[in-house]
Design a protein around this motif. Sequence first.
Motif, PDB file in Angstrom:
ATOM      1  N   CYS A  47       0.854  -1.198   0.000  1.00 32.69           N
ATOM      2  CA  CYS A  47       0.000   0.000   0.000  1.00 32.69           C
ATOM      3  C   CYS A  47       0.881   1.236   0.000  1.00 32.69           C
ATOM      4  O   CYS A  47       2.108   1.137  -0.035  1.00 32.69           O
ATOM      5  CB  CYS A  47      -0.944  -0.007   1.209  1.00 32.69           C
ATOM      6  N   ARG A  48       0.240   2.411   0.057  1.00 33.53           N
ATOM      7  CA  ARG A  48       0.968   3.675  -0.006  1.00 33.53           C
ATOM      8  C   ARG A  48       1.966   3.790   1.154  1.00 33.53           C
ATOM      9  O   ARG A  48       3.101   4.213   0.984  1.00 33.53           O
ATOM     10  CB  ARG A  48      -0.060   4.818   0.074  1.00 33.53           C
ATOM     11  N   VAL A  49       1.520   3.386   2.366  1.00 33.83           N
ATOM     12  CA  VAL A  49       2.367   3.578   3.545  1.00 33.83           C
ATOM     13  C   VAL A  49       3.641   2.731   3.488  1.00 33.83           C
ATOM     14  O   VAL A  49       4.729   3.188   3.823  1.00 33.83           O
ATOM     15  CB  VAL A  49       1.559   3.318   4.842  1.00 33.83           C
ATOM     16  N   CYS A  50       3.514   1.466   3.014  1.00 33.12           N
ATOM     17  CA  CYS A  50       4.715   0.609   2.946  1.00 33.12           C
ATOM     18  C   CYS A  50       5.378   0.696   1.573  1.00 33.12           C
ATOM     19  O   CYS A  50       6.237  -0.122   1.238  1.00 33.12           O
ATOM     20  CB  CYS A  50       4.354  -0.829   3.294  1.00 33.12           C
ATOM     21  N   LEU A  68       7.620  -2.615   6.604  1.00 36.65           N
ATOM     22  CA  LEU A  68       8.012  -1.303   7.122  1.00 36.65           C
ATOM     23  C   LEU A  68       9.275  -1.458   7.954  1.00 36.65           C
ATOM     24  O   LEU A  68       9.323  -2.306   8.855  1.00 36.65           O
ATOM     25  CB  LEU A  68       6.904  -0.747   8.037  1.00 36.65           C
ATOM     26  N   GLU A  69      10.280  -0.637   7.654  1.00 39.05           N
ATOM     27  CA  GLU A  69      11.507  -0.709   8.442  1.00 39.05           C
ATOM     28  C   GLU A  69      11.300   0.073   9.732  1.00 39.05           C
ATOM     29  O   GLU A  69      10.917   1.242   9.697  1.00 39.05           O
ATOM     30  CB  GLU A  69      12.649  -0.095   7.629  1.00 39.05           C
ATOM     31  N   ILE A  70      11.507  -0.561  10.881  1.00 33.16           N
ATOM     32  CA  ILE A  70      11.227   0.172  12.123  1.00 33.16           C
ATOM     33  C   ILE A  70      12.420   0.362  13.052  1.00 33.16           C
ATOM     34  O   ILE A  70      12.405   1.255  13.892  1.00 33.16           O
ATOM     35  CB  ILE A  70      10.070  -0.448  12.944  1.00 33.16           C
ATOM     36  N   ILE A  85       7.649   5.779  13.219  1.00 28.66           N
ATOM     37  CA  ILE A  85       6.646   4.772  13.564  1.00 28.66           C
ATOM     38  C   ILE A  85       5.273   5.420  13.756  1.00 28.66           C
ATOM     39  O   ILE A  85       4.251   4.889  13.322  1.00 28.66           O
ATOM     40  CB  ILE A  85       7.095   3.974  14.809  1.00 28.66           C
ATOM     41  N   ALA A  86       5.267   6.617  14.370  1.00 28.07           N
ATOM     42  CA  ALA A  86       3.990   7.331  14.536  1.00 28.07           C
ATOM     43  C   ALA A  86       3.402   7.676  13.168  1.00 28.07           C
ATOM     44  O   ALA A  86       2.193   7.561  12.939  1.00 28.07           O
ATOM     45  CB  ALA A  86       4.193   8.607  15.357  1.00 28.07           C
ATOM     46  N   MET A  87       4.274   8.068  12.235  1.00 27.52           N
ATOM     47  CA  MET A  87       3.790   8.423  10.894  1.00 27.52           C
ATOM     48  C   MET A  87       3.210   7.205  10.189  1.00 27.52           C
ATOM     49  O   MET A  87       2.180   7.288   9.511  1.00 27.52           O
ATOM     50  CB  MET A  87       4.934   9.026  10.079  1.00 27.52           C
ATOM     51  N   MET A  88       3.869   6.049  10.350  1.00 30.75           N
ATOM     52  CA  MET A  88       3.337   4.827   9.726  1.00 30.75           C
ATOM     53  C   MET A  88       1.996   4.455  10.338  1.00 30.75           C
ATOM     54  O   MET A  88       1.051   4.127   9.649  1.00 30.75           O
ATOM     55  CB  MET A  88       4.272   3.650  10.026  1.00 30.75           C
ATOM     56  N   ARG A  89       1.949   4.534  11.666  1.00 29.03           N
ATOM     57  CA  ARG A  89       0.722   4.123  12.341  1.00 29.03           C
ATOM     58  C   ARG A  89      -0.471   4.949  11.880  1.00 29.03           C
ATOM     59  O   ARG A  89      -1.548   4.439  11.658  1.00 29.03           O
ATOM     60  CB  ARG A  89       0.908   4.230  13.850  1.00 29.03           C
TER      61      ARG A  89
END
Length: 334
Positions: A266-269, A275-277, A310-314
């Motif tokens: 999706c757009r976020v990943c 997702l690299e955290i 991480i907050a932005m991904m969430r």
Amino acid sequence: MDENIRKVSEELDSAAPGLTHQEAIEAFRIRFLGRKGTVSALFEQLGTVPKEQRGQIGKQLNDLKNKAQGLIDAATAGQQNSVINTRTDLTLPGYPVQFGKLHPLTVVMNEMIEIFRFLGFSVASGPELEHDWYNFEALNFEHDHPARDMQDTYFIDRDLLLRTHTSPVQIRVMESQKPPIRSIMPGRVYRNEAVSARSYCLFHQLEGLLVDKNVSFVDLKTILLAFAREFFGPQTKIKLRPSFFPFTEPSAEVDVSCHLCHGKGCRVCKHTGWLEILGCGMVDPNVLKACNVDPEEYSGYAFGMGIDRIAMMRYGIDDIRLLWDNNQRFLQQF
Ligand code: DAH
């Protein structure tokens, strides 16, 4: 007569402070201005005053009467005001109360801290203005490591700088505590980078450190998987990729399966499903030695994650600057 007028005037003065309620005001009126009141009695004596003095005494008496009436009027007005003030109309619509909200970064950081506390970690902190020793030297950075470059680090002088990561707190914790150590260290870090949608000159990290006897890479993987499942959801998978950090050996970067598309892309990943955290690894023996911990006896693992990312991904936030704009309409959403 003069003397009597003065006395009554004094009595008025001393009774005035008691005029705090309706009954007291009425008693005051009767005592001084009633038909048998003291002021009225003085008026009755006016006839006995020699003619020449009558005009002047009469004036004094009128003043006295006006004074008494004035005190009554003032006290009555005060009573009415306080009646108005205490009679609030409870049926009127209220003013809307503005509730504050926690910043999305605070929400995410609190949640991370809560999860690691549950896993047995305590919280430590260190200074944002740091010595070269803690930020680089003790963490096994080579002297010509690019991270020391002026481009990345805000140097205050040759020795002092704004910490570029939370890893220096690992050193401070190991200096002040004997193993076993199980700590997380959240905080602000600074990097001299051009501000854009993807990077900001200051951001937040959460560091983790565990030092004990017989700690292995499996322990590290276990704790990271437990964290990822608690934070992103029970179906979450993690993937470790070999990497390099001066202070860990071996080192890895960790990806989690995208919590939004569950790996479909999706757009976020960015359509990778992952997702690299964070970065992590086994604490390099050189780092243990720098803190007077014997690497023959103890081993440990460490990890560090970027809270802002991480907050932005969430929340699907695509511009890091939004976290710093203090725009109410943005912040109200979390
Ligand atoms: N300090 C690293 C950074 O800022 C992140 C990191 C990587 C921290 C590996 C660690 C670790 O503790 O083991 O990029």
